[in-house]
Motif scaffolding. Sequence first.
Motif, short mmCIF file in Angstrom:
data_model
loop_
_atom_site.label_atom_id
_atom_site.label_comp_id
_atom_site.label_asym_id
_atom_site.label_seq_id
_atom_site.Cartn_x
_atom_site.Cartn_y
_atom_site.Cartn_z
N ARG A 190 -4.38 6.61 19.49
CA ARG A 190 -5.07 6.91 18.23
C ARG A 190 -5.64 8.32 18.26
O ARG A 190 -5.58 9.06 17.27
N THR A 242 1.02 7.06 7.37
CA THR A 242 0.58 7.22 8.77
C THR A 242 1.17 6.14 9.68
O THR A 242 1.25 6.35 10.89
N GLY A 243 1.59 5.02 9.09
CA GLY A 243 2.24 3.98 9.89
C GLY A 243 3.49 4.51 10.58
O GLY A 243 3.84 4.09 11.68
N ARG A 266 -8.35 -5.34 17.02
CA ARG A 266 -8.44 -4.29 18.04
C ARG A 266 -9.82 -3.63 18.00
O ARG A 266 -10.47 -3.57 16.95
N ASP A 273 -4.11 -6.00 14.23
CA ASP A 273 -4.70 -4.86 13.51
C ASP A 273 -6.20 -5.08 13.23
O ASP A 273 -6.99 -4.15 13.28
N TYR A 302 2.75 5.88 14.04
CA TYR A 302 2.62 4.82 15.05
C TYR A 302 3.97 4.19 15.36
O TYR A 302 4.26 3.80 16.49
N ARG A 303 4.82 4.08 14.32
CA ARG A 303 6.17 3.54 14.54
C ARG A 303 6.96 4.48 15.44
O ARG A 303 7.71 4.03 16.31
N SER A 307 2.45 -1.76 16.20
CA SER A 307 1.15 -2.43 16.21
C SER A 307 0.67 -2.65 17.65
O SER A 307 -0.52 -2.71 17.90
N LYS A 331 0.82 -1.22 0.00
CA LYS A 331 0.00 0.00 0.00
C LYS A 331 0.85 1.27 0.00
O LYS A 331 0.45 2.28 -0.58
N GLY A 351 -2.56 3.83 5.37
CA GLY A 351 -2.60 3.35 6.75
C GLY A 351 -3.55 2.18 6.90
O GLY A 351 -3.59 1.28 6.05
N ARG A 352 -4.29 2.20 8.01
CA ARG A 352 -5.22 1.11 8.31
C ARG A 352 -6.66 1.60 8.40
O ARG A 352 -7.59 0.83 8.17
N ASP A 353 -6.81 2.88 8.79
CA ASP A 353 -8.15 3.42 9.08
C ASP A 353 -8.39 4.74 8.37
O ASP A 353 -9.15 5.58 8.84
N SER A 383 -0.58 0.90 18.88
CA SER A 383 -1.72 1.41 18.11
C SER A 383 -3.06 0.88 18.60
O SER A 383 -4.10 1.36 18.17
N ARG A 395 0.71 -9.57 13.30
CA ARG A 395 0.36 -8.15 13.06
C ARG A 395 -1.06 -8.05 12.52
O ARG A 395 -1.83 -7.17 12.93
O1 C5P Z 1 2.02 0.52 7.91
P1 C5P Z 1 3.03 0.13 8.94
O2 C5P Z 1 3.45 -1.31 8.90
O3 C5P Z 1 4.20 1.06 8.98
O4 C5P Z 1 2.26 0.35 10.34
C1 C5P Z 1 2.81 -0.10 11.55
C2 C5P Z 1 1.67 -0.39 12.51
O5 C5P Z 1 1.02 0.83 12.87
C3 C5P Z 1 0.56 -1.28 11.95
O6 C5P Z 1 0.80 -2.66 12.16
C4 C5P Z 1 -0.68 -0.81 12.69
O7 C5P Z 1 -0.83 -1.53 13.88
C5 C5P Z 1 -0.37 0.63 13.03
N1 C5P Z 1 -1.13 1.58 12.21
C6 C5P Z 1 -2.42 1.87 12.58
N2 C5P Z 1 -3.14 2.80 11.87
C7 C5P Z 1 -2.61 3.41 10.81
C8 C5P Z 1 -1.29 3.09 10.39
C9 C5P Z 1 -0.57 2.15 11.10
O8 C5P Z 1 -2.92 1.31 13.54
N3 C5P Z 1 -3.33 4.33 10.16
#
Ligand code: C5P
Length: 209
Positions: free
Chosen positions: A90, A31-32, A169, A166, A35-36, A81, A13, A111-113, A84, A162
Amino acid sequence: MIIAVDGPTASGKGTIARALAAHFGLPVLDTGLLYRAVGYQTQLDHGDPDDAADALAACDFPDSLLDDPALRYESTGGLASRVSVHPGVRAALFQRQVDFANQPGGAVLDGRDIGTVIAPHADAKLFVTATPEERARRRHAEMLGRGVDVTYEAVLADIHARDARDIGRADAPLLRAADAMLLDNTALDREAAVAAAIAFVKGKVRGCG
Ligand code: C5P
């Protein structure tokens, strides 16, 4: 124009988001990385990523941390993860992402959301995925290329862990928005996946590049 790109870990992605941003001339936010940064800062502070208060305290990370190569490590992805899942984390990162999405001219966020929580009004939404085995195969090859000594089985186990965190949650789980295009790139190479994404966005937003 706002483009939301969501999907599980190692789905490609980020590659799609950067290609869309370059094609349409838009700024892009991974956006990851935020969180990292929180996960890594928690570790620097000797905190516990599973503790909501420790993780929340780490949301004050300095912006310079976003350039630290350590954020790209697999271990940092695991920390991300874990932090997050905390609703406070969040919430602390929410406005920064919303402001980026709503800047004049638009933006691409991955990202995820993004399509469900950060920019539910996005003009185009994509949910990028591939089978866990294919994601593990690609991630494993990429790690070997970087000289990291790791087995395919270990990478696959990490991807399953992971995904479970993800998807499972309670707050903003990884979820395909009802109006998101499903882009399964298990059998596609990079060029074909990017071309499909660009064609989708063009079809959604008439008159754009
Ligand atoms: O995308 P990436 O692997 O860098 O994201 C790392 C972790 O951050 C994901 O496994 C997820 O738990 C969290 N994350 C999230 N929401 C986002 C982006 C990432 O919860 N928008």
